[in-house]
Write a protein that holds these residues in place. Structure first.
Motif, short mmCIF file in Angstrom:
data_model
loop_
_atom_site.label_atom_id
_atom_site.label_comp_id
_atom_site.label_asym_id
_atom_site.label_seq_id
_atom_site.Cartn_x
_atom_site.Cartn_y
_atom_site.Cartn_z
N ILE A 194 132.90 68.25 82.95
CA ILE A 194 131.92 67.74 83.51
C ILE A 194 131.71 65.93 83.52
O ILE A 194 130.91 66.74 84.87
CB ILE A 194 131.11 68.01 81.82
CG1 ILE A 194 131.25 68.71 81.12
CG2 ILE A 194 129.75 67.21 82.16
CD1 ILE A 194 130.17 69.17 79.89
N ASP A 195 132.29 65.53 83.12
CA ASP A 195 132.60 63.73 84.44
C ASP A 195 133.21 63.95 85.27
O ASP A 195 133.24 62.60 86.44
CB ASP A 195 133.41 62.74 83.63
CG ASP A 195 132.48 62.74 82.21
OD1 ASP A 195 131.23 62.88 82.21
OD2 ASP A 195 133.27 62.41 80.42
N GLY A 196 134.34 65.54 85.89
CA GLY A 196 133.84 65.41 86.86
C GLY A 196 135.21 65.55 87.22
O GLY A 196 136.25 64.52 88.59
N ALA A 197 135.69 65.00 86.14
CA ALA A 197 137.74 65.67 86.58
C ALA A 197 138.72 66.02 87.09
O ALA A 197 137.84 67.45 86.51
CB ALA A 197 138.35 65.33 85.01
N GLY A 198 139.26 66.44 87.44
CA GLY A 198 139.54 68.01 88.43
C GLY A 198 140.63 68.00 87.58
O GLY A 198 141.26 67.39 86.33
N ARG A 202 142.72 66.25 83.96
CA ARG A 202 141.80 66.08 82.89
C ARG A 202 143.43 66.27 81.67
O ARG A 202 143.99 65.95 80.82
CB ARG A 202 141.47 67.11 82.71
CG ARG A 202 140.30 68.04 83.33
CD ARG A 202 139.71 68.33 82.13
NE ARG A 202 139.87 70.05 83.22
CZ ARG A 202 139.93 71.00 84.25
NH1 ARG A 202 138.78 69.73 85.06
NH2 ARG A 202 140.27 71.24 84.86
N PHE A 203 144.70 66.76 82.89
CA PHE A 203 145.98 66.48 82.00
C PHE A 203 146.62 65.30 81.80
O PHE A 203 146.96 65.43 80.74
CB PHE A 203 147.07 67.96 82.67
CG PHE A 203 148.78 67.63 82.48
CD1 PHE A 203 148.84 68.51 81.15
CD2 PHE A 203 149.13 66.88 82.70
CE1 PHE A 203 149.96 68.75 80.84
CE2 PHE A 203 151.10 66.87 82.64
CZ PHE A 203 151.00 68.01 80.99
N ARG A 204 146.54 64.70 83.00
CA ARG A 204 147.59 63.40 82.94
C ARG A 204 145.61 62.47 81.65
O ARG A 204 146.83 61.46 81.13
CB ARG A 204 147.22 62.71 83.85
CG ARG A 204 147.58 61.26 84.12
CD ARG A 204 148.39 60.53 85.85
NE ARG A 204 147.08 61.24 86.85
CZ ARG A 204 146.53 59.79 86.68
NH1 ARG A 204 146.31 58.28 85.78
NH2 ARG A 204 145.01 59.35 87.45
#
Length: 295
Positions: A194-198, A202-204
């Protein structure tokens, strides 16, 4: 067990029951772990041999001789290189495989079992199969259309063994990482999305930090596997090709102790290897545990 716990158990009348559960485990540990270590240390201080009629005390001579022996230092170098390969490759590949298998469906359940099969196979069986495929006229060279001495070339043999052991341990690492992945809260991933992380972010930022306990488990297990590597080397190269190009410390312990019949020297080598494994594992465990706390 702390003394205060024993006193509390004794005062409450539970001590006999407590000892009945603890004593078998302590006895097994003492017989099969502590006793062999103490015996090996005792032998390492002597000139013991399997066929010697008289054994005399030599103190630390075996240790001094080993630390100045080029063959031992070479085996230590070989062991270090092999261990680094075994620690790095399955860890990196295991994360990738775990991410790919972290899905639902019968196909992914089957693939998880397929990846884990090599872990439960005997090291000798795995080595024999790979030796057949890596021969000059084997399947690998036929598929590649080249003639490479994967096990006969001194520059490639050690890396080939490292690859084979890494391949066998891949399933173990994948299962551990997969279990950790399935414990990652979906709410955190959804919030990051939702915060815009790809996907990579997200994994990192979310997934990888939560895999820290799995990384600790895999790294320590792979460290021990690398340092005690023997079966694969005996079957695949017997310490060759050349003079000790794939001879690890564990391999030389067996060769010196049971082939050359120098029990005292091989015991000293085994004790040195025990100290090295315990030291390196403790340092790695402390560093990785600290990372878990920091995260």
């Amino acid at each position: 067990m702390p003394l205060r716990h024993l006193r509390a158990a004794a005062s409450s009348g539970r001590l006999p029951y407590l000892l009945s559960f603890v004593a078998p485990g302590v006895l097994v540990y003492a017989c099969f772990v502590l006793a062999p270590i103490l015996l090996s240390f005792g032998y390492s201080l002597t000139n013991a041999s399997l066929f010697a009629t008289r054994t005399r005390f030599v103190g630390l001579d075996n240790y001094v001789r080993l630390l100045g022996d080029p063959a031992f230092l070479t085996s230590l170098k070989v062991t270090t290189i092999l261990t680094l390969i075994i620690v790095i490759v399955p860890n990196v590949a295991g994360v990738g495989v775990a991410v790919l298998l972290d899905r639902t469906g019968w196909l992914y359940r089957v693939l998880r079992s397929v990846f884990f099969i090599p872990v439960v196979l005997s090291s000798v069986v795995v080595s024999v199969v790979w030796m057949a495929m890596l021969q000059d006229e084997g399947l690998i060279n036929q598929l590649l259309g080249v003639r490479v001495g994967w096990l006969s070339d001194p520059d490639l043999a050690l890396y080939s063994i490292g690859f084979i052991i890494s391949w066998q341990m891949l399933g173990f690492c994948s299962v551990v990482y997969l279990a950790a992945l399935q414990g990652v809260p979906q709410s955190l991933l959804e919030a990051a999305s939702i915060d815009g992380a790809g996907t990579w972010t997200r994994f990192r930022k979310v997934t990888w930090p939560l895999l820290a306990p799995a990384l600790t488990t895999n790294t320590v297990m792979l460290l021990i596997t690398g340092f005690k590597a023997y079966d694969h080397i005996q079957v695949l190269t017997a310490g060759g090709p050349g003079l000790g190009t794939t001879a690890t410390v564990a391999f030389n312990v067996i060769q010196i102790g049971f082939t050359a019949n120098r029990t005292g020297e091989s015991s000293a080598m085994a004790i040195l290897m025990l100290v090295i494994i315990a030291t390196v594992s403790s340092i790695v465990l402390r560093v990785l545990n600290r990372r878990e706390v920091d995260l």
